[in-house]
Scaffold this active site. Sequence first.
Site, short mmCIF file in Angstrom:
data_model
loop_
_atom_site.label_atom_id
_atom_site.label_comp_id
_atom_site.label_asym_id
_atom_site.label_seq_id
_atom_site.Cartn_x
_atom_site.Cartn_y
_atom_site.Cartn_z
N GLU A 191 0.83 -1.27 -0.11
CA GLU A 191 0.18 0.12 -0.02
C GLU A 191 0.89 1.40 -0.02
OE1 GLU A 191 -2.94 -0.01 3.08
OE2 GLU A 191 -3.95 1.98 2.29
N LYS A 197 -7.82 -0.02 11.20
CA LYS A 197 -7.18 -0.41 9.93
C LYS A 197 -5.83 0.35 9.53
CE LYS A 197 -6.21 -0.62 5.46
NZ LYS A 197 -5.32 0.38 4.59
N ASP A 236 3.39 -14.29 12.42
CA ASP A 236 1.98 -14.59 11.95
C ASP A 236 1.15 -13.32 12.12
OD1 ASP A 236 -0.11 -17.46 12.81
OD2 ASP A 236 -0.61 -15.36 11.74
N HIS A 280 -1.61 11.40 -0.67
CA HIS A 280 -1.51 10.38 -1.60
C HIS A 280 -1.20 10.98 -2.83
CE1 HIS A 280 -2.88 6.60 0.04
NE2 HIS A 280 -4.01 7.28 0.73
C1 LIG Z 1 2.00 11.15 2.93
C2 LIG Z 1 2.50 12.23 3.89
C3 LIG Z 1 3.49 11.57 4.95
C4 LIG Z 1 2.87 13.40 3.31
O1 LIG Z 1 3.01 14.28 4.21
P1 LIG Z 1 3.59 15.63 4.19
O2 LIG Z 1 3.33 16.72 5.14
O3 LIG Z 1 3.48 16.15 2.52
O4 LIG Z 1 5.04 15.06 4.18
P2 LIG Z 1 6.30 15.86 4.15
O5 LIG Z 1 7.02 16.15 2.90
O6 LIG Z 1 6.37 17.26 5.20
O7 LIG Z 1 7.49 14.90 4.96
C5 LIG Z 1 7.26 14.56 6.35
C6 LIG Z 1 8.06 13.28 6.54
O8 LIG Z 1 7.08 12.41 6.05
C7 LIG Z 1 7.81 11.35 5.38
N1 LIG Z 1 7.54 11.25 4.23
C8 LIG Z 1 7.02 12.23 3.30
N2 LIG Z 1 6.95 11.73 2.06
C9 LIG Z 1 7.50 10.52 1.99
C10 LIG Z 1 7.75 9.91 1.00
N3 LIG Z 1 7.47 9.96 -0.21
N4 LIG Z 1 8.27 8.55 1.24
C11 LIG Z 1 9.00 8.23 2.54
N5 LIG Z 1 8.69 9.19 3.58
C12 LIG Z 1 7.90 10.24 3.38
C13 LIG Z 1 9.12 11.75 5.89
O9 LIG Z 1 9.58 11.15 7.23
C14 LIG Z 1 9.10 13.27 5.97
O10 LIG Z 1 10.35 13.48 6.87
P3 LIG Z 1 11.60 14.07 5.92
O11 LIG Z 1 12.13 12.87 5.32
O12 LIG Z 1 11.24 15.06 4.75
O13 LIG Z 1 12.40 14.81 7.11
C15 LIG Z 1 1.00 12.44 5.06
O14 LIG Z 1 0.21 13.13 4.11
C16 LIG Z 1 0.60 11.52 5.81
O15 LIG Z 1 1.22 10.84 6.63
N6 LIG Z 1 -0.63 10.90 5.22
C17 LIG Z 1 -1.11 9.77 5.86
C18 LIG Z 1 -1.30 8.75 4.78
C19 LIG Z 1 -1.77 7.33 5.46
O16 LIG Z 1 -2.06 7.16 6.51
N7 LIG Z 1 -1.52 6.26 4.64
C20 LIG Z 1 -2.01 4.94 4.70
C21 LIG Z 1 -3.04 4.45 3.77
S1 LIG Z 1 -4.73 5.22 4.20
C22 LIG Z 1 -5.39 4.29 5.29
O17 LIG Z 1 -5.42 3.11 5.00
C23 LIG Z 1 -5.40 4.57 6.76
C24 LIG Z 1 -6.47 5.55 6.97
C25 LIG Z 1 -6.40 6.90 6.68
O18 LIG Z 1 -7.70 5.17 6.31
C26 LIG Z 1 -6.66 5.46 8.51
C27 LIG Z 1 -7.64 6.31 9.22
O19 LIG Z 1 -8.91 6.47 8.49
O20 LIG Z 1 -7.70 6.74 10.35
N1 LIG Z 2 -3.80 -19.69 16.32
C1 LIG Z 2 -2.54 -19.56 16.01
O1 LIG Z 2 -2.05 -18.14 16.23
C2 LIG Z 2 -1.75 -20.58 15.57
C3 LIG Z 2 -0.36 -20.24 15.21
N2 LIG Z 2 0.42 -21.27 14.69
C4 LIG Z 2 1.89 -20.95 14.10
O2 LIG Z 2 2.79 -21.36 15.26
C5 LIG Z 2 3.88 -20.79 14.92
C6 LIG Z 2 4.69 -20.07 16.12
O3 LIG Z 2 4.72 -21.25 17.15
P1 LIG Z 2 6.05 -21.39 17.99
O4 LIG Z 2 5.71 -22.48 18.98
O5 LIG Z 2 6.76 -19.90 18.25
O6 LIG Z 2 6.99 -21.91 16.83
P2 LIG Z 2 7.89 -23.29 16.91
O7 LIG Z 2 6.97 -24.34 16.77
O8 LIG Z 2 8.85 -23.08 15.66
O9 LIG Z 2 8.35 -23.17 18.23
C7 LIG Z 2 9.48 -22.29 18.67
C8 LIG Z 2 10.86 -23.02 18.85
O10 LIG Z 2 11.97 -22.10 18.88
C9 LIG Z 2 12.85 -22.62 19.30
N3 LIG Z 2 13.53 -21.83 20.36
C10 LIG Z 2 14.80 -21.60 20.01
N4 LIG Z 2 15.04 -20.39 21.02
C11 LIG Z 2 14.12 -20.14 21.72
C12 LIG Z 2 13.85 -19.31 22.82
N5 LIG Z 2 14.71 -18.43 23.18
N6 LIG Z 2 12.68 -19.29 23.27
C13 LIG Z 2 11.57 -20.09 22.74
N7 LIG Z 2 11.93 -20.98 21.74
C14 LIG Z 2 12.85 -21.24 21.19
C15 LIG Z 2 12.31 -24.11 20.32
O11 LIG Z 2 12.64 -25.13 19.71
P3 LIG Z 2 13.44 -26.23 20.76
O12 LIG Z 2 12.96 -26.05 22.17
O13 LIG Z 2 12.80 -27.48 20.17
O14 LIG Z 2 14.94 -25.85 20.60
C16 LIG Z 2 10.92 -23.86 20.05
O15 LIG Z 2 10.21 -25.13 19.87
C17 LIG Z 2 3.68 -19.63 13.98
O16 LIG Z 2 4.05 -20.11 12.75
C18 LIG Z 2 2.43 -19.63 13.80
O17 LIG Z 2 1.75 -19.37 12.53
C19 LIG Z 2 0.12 -22.48 14.71
C20 LIG Z 2 -1.30 -23.00 15.30
C21 LIG Z 2 -2.12 -21.91 15.57
#
Ligand SMILES: CC(C)(COP(=O)([O-])OP(=O)([O-])OC[C@H]1O[C@@H](n2cnc3c(N)ncnc32)[C@H](O)[C@@H]1OP(=O)([O-])[O-])[C@@H](O)C(=O)NCCC(=O)NCCSC(=O)C[C@@](C)(O)CC(=O)[O-]
Ligand SMILES: NC(=O)C1=CN([C@@H]2O[C@H](COP(=O)(O)OP(=O)(O)OC[C@H]3O[C@@H](n4cnc5c(N)ncnc54)[C@H](OP(=O)(O)O)[C@@H]3O)[C@@H](O)[C@H]2O)C=CC1
Length: 424
Positions: A78, A258, A274, A371
């Site tokens: 996006e 969202k 996940d 945008h």
């Molecule tokens: C789009 C901006 C940032 C422009 O905003 P602006 O004021 O024109 O930006 P700017 O030119 O003043 O730049 C400010 C900073 O924004 C960043 N920035 C600025 N431009 C860029 C770029 N091209 N690429 C990467 N970073 C950028 C960058 O960090 C920049 O700092 P700088 O680098 O200049 O020091 C602003 O209008 C904004 O934040 N809009 C919100 C957009 C958004 O939320 N997008 C998500 C999709 S819409 C959605 O799904 C969410 C929503 C909206 O529905 C959620 C809701 O309803 O609550």
């Molecule tokens: N509803 C849900 O969200 C569900 C999600 N999942 C899936 O499960 C997965 C995540 O499960 P998860 O159990 O984390 O994954 P794993 O089954 O890979 O288990 C994590 C493994 O990491 C190893 N490990 C190594 N270092 C560490 C540490 N410091 N701490 C803990 N574990 C360590 C352990 O192996 P060992 O001890 O053998 O060395 C452990 O078994 C995701 O892929 C997810 O999509 C699955 C079912 C349902």
Amino acid sequence: MTADFRHFYQKNWAERTAIVAQQAHLTPAEQALFKQYYLPQHHEIIENYLTDYPLPMGLAVNLVVDGVDHIVPMVTEEPSVIAAASNGAKIVKRAGGFTTVLNQREMIGQIVLEQLSDPAATAAVIEAHAAALLKVADAAHPSLKKRGGGARRLRTRVLGQGYLSIDLFVDVQAAMGANMLNSMLEAVAKSIGVMTKQDALLSILSNYATASLVKAICDIPVGLLQAGRYAGKLVAQKIASASTVAQLDPYRATTHNKGIMNGIDAVAIASGNDWRALESGAHAYAVKDGQYRGMSTWTSDGRMLHGELELPLPVGIVGGSIKINELAQLNQRILGIQTAGDLERIMVAIGLAQNLAALRALVTTGIQQGHMHLQLKSLAMAAGATPEELPVILQRLELASQQDLATTQQLIAELRQTKEETDD
Ligand SMILES: CC(C)(COP(=O)([O-])OP(=O)([O-])OC[C@H]1O[C@@H](n2cnc3c(N)ncnc32)[C@H](O)[C@@H]1OP(=O)([O-])[O-])[C@@H](O)C(=O)NCCC(=O)NCCSC(=O)C[C@@](C)(O)CC(=O)[O-]
Ligand SMILES: NC(=O)C1=CN([C@@H]2O[C@H](COP(=O)(O)OP(=O)(O)OC[C@H]3O[C@@H](n4cnc5c(N)ncnc54)[C@H](OP(=O)(O)O)[C@@H]3O)[C@@H](O)[C@H]2O)C=CC1
């Protein structure tokens, strides 16, 4: 003619792609895409693997969390999500950055019993054997206890209609823990079966991870929120109002949330987590008091804008697909994280930064200007404008009747021509 898909999963890659090509009448060029994005090491991650499906990954910048500056890999298709996260983060950075609170990281799993004549009595029997059942849980995954994790407590909940939930709380250390918990739950369910003569209906992790909450907080002097002709104090008041609307209206809350998950999902994908698990838990938490509300809140006292976002974000830095995803491992290095808790803190902060930028745009210029600004920026860059030429080209593009590549290239050529004449 429908192809024969019996035991499709047992066919090799060439057979699978041939069947799909035949079924979908693909051209050789279309079929070649499967090869172009094919990764042999991904054959075993999922079933019936065909090819990879690359998504763009960018970096959000300016994110300061608990005094540390992070660059944050984000995977998203996006436009403006990464710009918004960086924009919101930059504003908060100028106010000192985000602070976070993370009190515990325990995953909850549940074993459900059904058709109980006296659920409370069954619950009492289970509670009386809690210590023994925790030992059974730990024995099912001994390596976790060796790492300092393990089963911490057990809780029973009478659900009604003869159902009882036995909830197991587990410290899963650096993992998200679903698989580990599921093995522990199945072992405990067997023990409960022997104890109560009741076979479990089901045992599974719960994604409503209310014992794995993390919170981001920020306080922004209203002057930093100034947007064009909109004074900062007014912007702060309007952001607070937009926050109130999201508390009152599920229609607004859904989009508000969202926007927050735009950022959180993008980091979840980039870190190999996940994101579906996080989405379900986050939206469930948004209904914790019975009505679906905005996940974040913003308030303003006229001097400061105060923002808060608290969510269940049980992520891992090991396990799941992470162990076989070299980019996810690389992104942990880029993030500069040591623990799963560090990742949770960054993710909740990115969500709040995203939300700030979105609300600030919505209550001032509207979302489209940003945008369009982005679209024109990427168009100018695609046409070959240098960063120095960008401001002038953008100005001319915004006035141009057509905003396409040819027009932009023409504008750049004219600008360079004028510059040459001036320099001569
Ligand atoms: C789009 C901006 C940032 C422009 O905003 P602006 O004021 O024109 O930006 P700017 O030119 O003043 O730049 C400010 C900073 O924004 C960043 N920035 C600025 N431009 C860029 C770029 N091209 N690429 C990467 N970073 C950028 C960058 O960090 C920049 O700092 P700088 O680098 O200049 O020091 C602003 O209008 C904004 O934040 N809009 C919100 C957009 C958004 O939320 N997008 C998500 C999709 S819409 C959605 O799904 C969410 C929503 C909206 O529905 C959620 C809701 O309803 O609550
Ligand atoms: N509803 C849900 O969200 C569900 C999600 N999942 C899936 O499960 C997965 C995540 O499960 P998860 O159990 O984390 O994954 P794993 O089954 O890979 O288990 C994590 C493994 O990491 C190893 N490990 C190594 N270092 C560490 C540490 N410091 N701490 C803990 N574990 C360590 C352990 O192996 P060992 O001890 O053998 O060395 C452990 O078994 C995701 O892929 C997810 O999509 C699955 C079912 C349902």
